[in-house]
Design a protein around this motif. Structure first.
Motif, PDB file in Angstrom:
ATOM      1  N   GLY A 197      50.227  26.862  35.298  1.00 30.22           N
ATOM      2  CA  GLY A 197      49.107  27.509  35.970  1.00 30.22           C
ATOM      3  C   GLY A 197      49.495  28.114  37.305  1.00 30.22           C
ATOM      4  O   GLY A 197      48.997  29.189  37.690  1.00 30.22           O
ATOM      5  N   CYS A 198      50.398  27.452  38.014  1.00 26.05           N
ATOM      6  CA  CYS A 198      50.874  27.975  39.297  1.00 26.05           C
ATOM      7  C   CYS A 198      51.836  29.144  39.090  1.00 26.05           C
ATOM      8  O   CYS A 198      51.817  30.121  39.844  1.00 26.05           O
ATOM      9  N   VAL A 199      52.677  29.029  38.078  1.00 26.39           N
ATOM     10  CA  VAL A 199      53.604  30.124  37.766  1.00 26.39           C
ATOM     11  C   VAL A 199      52.824  31.386  37.427  1.00 26.39           C
ATOM     12  O   VAL A 199      53.128  32.485  37.924  1.00 26.39           O
ATOM     13  N   SER A 200      51.798  31.251  36.604  1.00 26.23           N
ATOM     14  CA  SER A 200      50.959  32.392  36.246  1.00 26.23           C
ATOM     15  C   SER A 200      50.293  32.986  37.481  1.00 26.23           C
ATOM     16  O   SER A 200      50.191  34.210  37.619  1.00 26.23           O
ATOM     17  N   ALA A 201      49.847  32.122  38.399  1.00 23.88           N
ATOM     18  CA  ALA A 201      49.200  32.603  39.621  1.00 23.88           C
ATOM     19  C   ALA A 201      50.154  33.437  40.460  1.00 23.88           C
ATOM     20  O   ALA A 201      49.796  34.513  40.957  1.00 23.88           O
ATOM     21  N   LEU A 202      51.393  32.968  40.616  1.00 26.26           N
ATOM     22  CA  LEU A 202      52.364  33.701  41.428  1.00 26.26           C
ATOM     23  C   LEU A 202      52.741  35.020  40.752  1.00 26.26           C
ATOM     24  O   LEU A 202      52.911  36.048  41.428  1.00 26.26           O
ATOM     25  N   GLU A 203      52.862  35.014  39.433  1.00 26.28           N
ATOM     26  CA  GLU A 203      53.145  36.254  38.716  1.00 26.28           C
ATOM     27  C   GLU A 203      52.032  37.278  38.933  1.00 26.28           C
ATOM     28  O   GLU A 203      52.298  38.474  39.105  1.00 26.28           O
ATOM     29  N   THR A 204      50.797  36.820  38.963  1.00 25.28           N
ATOM     30  CA  THR A 204      49.663  37.729  39.173  1.00 25.28           C
ATOM     31  C   THR A 204      49.667  38.292  40.580  1.00 25.28           C
ATOM     32  O   THR A 204      49.357  39.484  40.778  1.00 25.28           O
ATOM     33  N   VAL A 205      50.021  37.479  41.567  1.00 22.37           N
ATOM     34  CA  VAL A 205      50.099  37.974  42.954  1.00 22.37           C
ATOM     35  C   VAL A 205      51.084  39.134  43.028  1.00 22.37           C
ATOM     36  O   VAL A 205      50.792  40.181  43.618  1.00 22.37           O
ATOM     37  N   LYS A 206      52.248  38.953  42.424  1.00 22.49           N
ATOM     38  CA  LYS A 206      53.252  40.030  42.465  1.00 22.49           C
ATOM     39  C   LYS A 206      52.778  41.252  41.682  1.00 22.49           C
ATOM     40  O   LYS A 206      52.989  42.405  42.107  1.00 22.49           O
ATOM     41  N   LYS A 207      52.127  41.039  40.549  1.00 20.84           N
ATOM     42  CA  LYS A 207      51.621  42.145  39.745  1.00 20.84           C
ATOM     43  C   LYS A 207      50.605  42.969  40.545  1.00 20.84           C
ATOM     44  O   LYS A 207      50.604  44.206  40.492  1.00 20.84           O
ATOM     45  N   LEU A 208      49.739  42.287  41.304  1.00 20.20           N
ATOM     46  CA  LEU A 208      48.753  42.968  42.141  1.00 20.20           C
ATOM     47  C   LEU A 208      49.438  43.816  43.211  1.00 20.20           C
ATOM     48  O   LEU A 208      49.077  44.976  43.446  1.00 20.20           O
ATOM     49  N   ILE A 209      50.437  43.229  43.851  1.00 25.46           N
ATOM     50  CA  ILE A 209      51.148  43.958  44.911  1.00 25.46           C
ATOM     51  C   ILE A 209      51.918  45.137  44.335  1.00 25.46           C
ATOM     52  O   ILE A 209      51.851  46.263  44.856  1.00 25.46           O
ATOM     53  N   ASP A 210      52.630  44.906  43.241  1.00 27.25           N
ATOM     54  CA  ASP A 210      53.442  45.968  42.641  1.00 27.25           C
ATOM     55  C   ASP A 210      52.595  47.122  42.094  1.00 27.25           C
ATOM     56  O   ASP A 210      53.054  48.267  42.025  1.00 27.25           O
ATOM     57  N   ILE A 233      43.067  45.139  38.132  1.00 30.06           N
ATOM     58  CA  ILE A 233      44.119  46.084  38.502  1.00 30.06           C
ATOM     59  C   ILE A 233      43.775  47.487  38.004  1.00 30.06           C
ATOM     60  O   ILE A 233      43.929  48.482  38.745  1.00 30.06           O
ATOM     61  N   ALA A 234      43.295  47.581  36.780  1.00 33.02           N
ATOM     62  CA  ALA A 234      42.911  48.890  36.237  1.00 33.02           C
ATOM     63  C   ALA A 234      41.783  49.512  37.057  1.00 33.02           C
ATOM     64  O   ALA A 234      41.815  50.712  37.386  1.00 33.02           O
ATOM     65  N   ALA A 235      40.788  48.697  37.418  1.00 34.45           N
ATOM     66  CA  ALA A 235      39.681  49.181  38.247  1.00 34.45           C
ATOM     67  C   ALA A 235      40.187  49.564  39.633  1.00 34.45           C
ATOM     68  O   ALA A 235      39.761  50.576  40.214  1.00 34.45           O
ATOM     69  N   GLY A 236      41.114  48.771  40.148  1.00 31.54           N
ATOM     70  CA  GLY A 236      41.667  49.049  41.471  1.00 31.54           C
ATOM     71  C   GLY A 236      42.371  50.385  41.534  1.00 31.54           C
ATOM     72  O   GLY A 236      42.257  51.113  42.532  1.00 31.54           O
ATOM     73  N   LYS A 237      43.081  50.728  40.477  1.00 28.76           N
ATOM     74  CA  LYS A 237      43.773  52.017  40.448  1.00 28.76           C
ATOM     75  C   LYS A 237      42.774  53.178  40.483  1.00 28.76           C
ATOM     76  O   LYS A 237      43.001  54.189  41.149  1.00 28.76           O
ATOM     77  N   LYS A 238      41.648  53.007  39.786  1.00 32.51           N
ATOM     78  CA  LYS A 238      40.614  54.043  39.804  1.00 32.51           C
ATOM     79  C   LYS A 238      40.000  54.166  41.203  1.00 32.51           C
ATOM     80  O   LYS A 238      39.747  55.272  41.694  1.00 32.51           O
ATOM     81  N   ILE A 239      39.776  53.031  41.842  1.00 35.63           N
ATOM     82  CA  ILE A 239      39.163  53.038  43.176  1.00 35.63           C
ATOM     83  C   ILE A 239      40.107  53.641  44.205  1.00 35.63           C
ATOM     84  O   ILE A 239      39.690  54.446  45.050  1.00 35.63           O
ATOM     85  N   VAL A 240      41.375  53.289  44.133  1.00 42.94           N
ATOM     86  CA  VAL A 240      42.360  53.866  45.059  1.00 42.94           C
ATOM     87  C   VAL A 240      42.429  55.377  44.883  1.00 42.94           C
ATOM     88  O   VAL A 240      42.450  56.141  45.860  1.00 42.94           O
ATOM     89  N   ALA A 241      42.452  55.823  43.626  1.00 42.99           N
ATOM     90  CA  ALA A 241      42.543  57.261  43.351  1.00 42.99           C
ATOM     91  C   ALA A 241      41.311  58.013  43.847  1.00 42.99           C
ATOM     92  O   ALA A 241      41.423  59.135  44.361  1.00 42.99           O
TER      93      ALA A 241
END
Length: 423
Positions: A219-232, A168-176
């Motif tokens: 493990g599934c709960v963590s996966a879904l939380e990460t999906v939302k974190k990526l989108i947000d 996510i941190a790298a993604g923000k740099k790439i988007v910018a």
């Protein structure tokens, strides 16, 4: 020694006679790159079986599945001679229509003769008791396909990305720096990212013994939380299959997370981007965590209604159980071999010009041994539709937590399948 040579000669002669006696026409159903890959094996097949005409038909993934179900429900009517099926959907057919497909152990040579040439986990969903209904085709070890030029423009070294927080941190740099996102997550259409992340966390819809619903495990709960974190976080796009292809061709997305088979999708759809792509392992949930998962993987089955089983079985064996067939599909369309002898072919460890000189297949295949097991069961589609809705509700904020969303999904899956929710 002479007797041994005589025996080998007799086998070769009988094989030649058998090949010469096989003739006629067969139809093969498949989709997208998979259909093109199978078509690529036809010339070498016809060198062995010149009297067989092979018609590979690209119906699209969903159409193949739907027409397979309707054909089996109609007693095998209008089915092809060779049928492509995704591993995680295969048990739907064997459980609901046990007479629709041929037990490949009843043919000569029997499927059992090939079992040792494929990873054990690839057979899990393809057999029922002593019956084998399909031969493993490809696997889908998950990696990150990335644009070298866009990462470099943003000053991001993919080797420093170890976790999803790093991504996510790298993604923000790439988007910018470039305006390009670092992934495409389906919006209400699929839960592919959730499944990949859940698999790396050792979680899936069902337990590996197919006896309980496990989609609400940590493990599934963590996966879904990460999906939302990526989108947000704003680093990913939302869209479907075609949108992803259009986006990476246009330079609007700098990373694609998929199974290794996506290598062929990128290479065939964007030949003009040669040298600009690379591959790195998927990030882990936490430092030191698993950086591997599987998405996809298919098999070839032989409908019992086929009028030319000899030719159909010969084609399946050539495409999937020979190094020639498997490496042809790997070279031309990036389908990852499940046939173990094919992994020893020099092409697997060779640098790829398209991928900037990287030995891309070594990077991809090196993750196979780390992939946690997952079981689709005969209820895969029912569970998938429920989880897609749960994911959409959580991402949109209609449900306050991932645990709540997946607890609800687990109850619904249990009600639909009769399987209990795991304690």
């Amino acid at each position: 020694m002479v007797k041994g040579l005589m025996a080998l000669g007799m086998v070769a002669a009988s094989l030649g006679m058998a090949q010469g006696n096989i003739s006629g026409e067969i139809t093969v159903w498949s989709w997208d790159i998979a259909a093109k890959a199978l078509q690529a094996t036809v010339p070498s097949f016809n060198k062995k079986y010149p009297n067989v005409k092979v018609n590979v038909v690209d119906l699209g993934n969903q159409q193949v599945y739907d027409k397979g179900l309707s054909g089996c429900a109609a007693g095998g009517a209008d089915l092809p001679d060779v049928y492509s099926v995704e591993n995680n959907e295969a048990e739907v057919f064997w459980a609901r229509f046990p007479g629709c497909f041929t037990d490949l152990n009843t043919l000569a040579p029997s499927a059992n003769a090939f079992k040792g040439n494929f990873p054990a986990f690839k057979w899990t969903e393809l057999q029922v008791g002593n019956k084998i209904y399909a031969i493993p085709w490809d696997s889908g070890p998950v990696v990150m396909f990335y644009r070298r030029d866009l990462y470099q423009q943003a000053g991001v070294n993919p080797e420093t990305i170890e976790t999803w927080d790093d991504y996510i941190a790298a993604g923000k740099k790439i988007v910018a720096a470039t305006g390009a996102k670092v992934g495409v997550i389906a919006n209400g259409q699929d839960d592919e990212w959730f499944r990949m992340l859940a698999n790396q966390n050792g979680c899936f819809y069902f337990s590996n013994d197919a006896k309980s619903v496990t989609v609400n495990k940590p493990g599934c709960v963590s996966a879904l939380e990460t999906v939302k974190k990526l989108i947000d976080s704003g680093v990913v796009m939302q869209g479907g299959w075609n949108e992803q292809i259009q986006a990476f061709k246009a330079g609007k997305v700098a990373t694609a997370m998929f199974g290794g088979w996506y290598e062929g999708t990128i290479r065939s759809n964007a030949p003009e981007l040669e040298g600009k792509w690379g591959v790195f392992r998927m990030p882990a949930s936490k430092k030191g965590g698993v950086r591997a998962a599987n998405l996809g993987g298919s098999a070839l089955a032989l409908p019992a209604s086929s009028k030319n089983k000899a030719a159909a079985w010969a084609f399946i064996r050539h495409a999937l159980a020979t190094t020639e067939g498997q490496v042809t599909m790997l070279k031309e369309f990036g389908l990852v071999p499940s046939y173990l002898p094919a992994l020893k072919d020099p092409y697997v460890s060779a640098p790829s010009k398209y991928w900037g000189g990287q030995a891309v297949w070594k990077t991809i295949l090196d993750t196979l041994g780390q992939v946690p097991q997952a079981r689709g069961t005969q209820y895969f589609q029912e569970a998938r539709q429920i989880v897609i809705k749960a994911q959409a509700d959580y991402v949109a904020g209609r449900v306050k937590s991932a645990k709540e969303a997946l607890d609800s999904a687990a109850r619904q899956i249990s009600a639909a399948t009769g399987l209990p929710v795991a304690k």
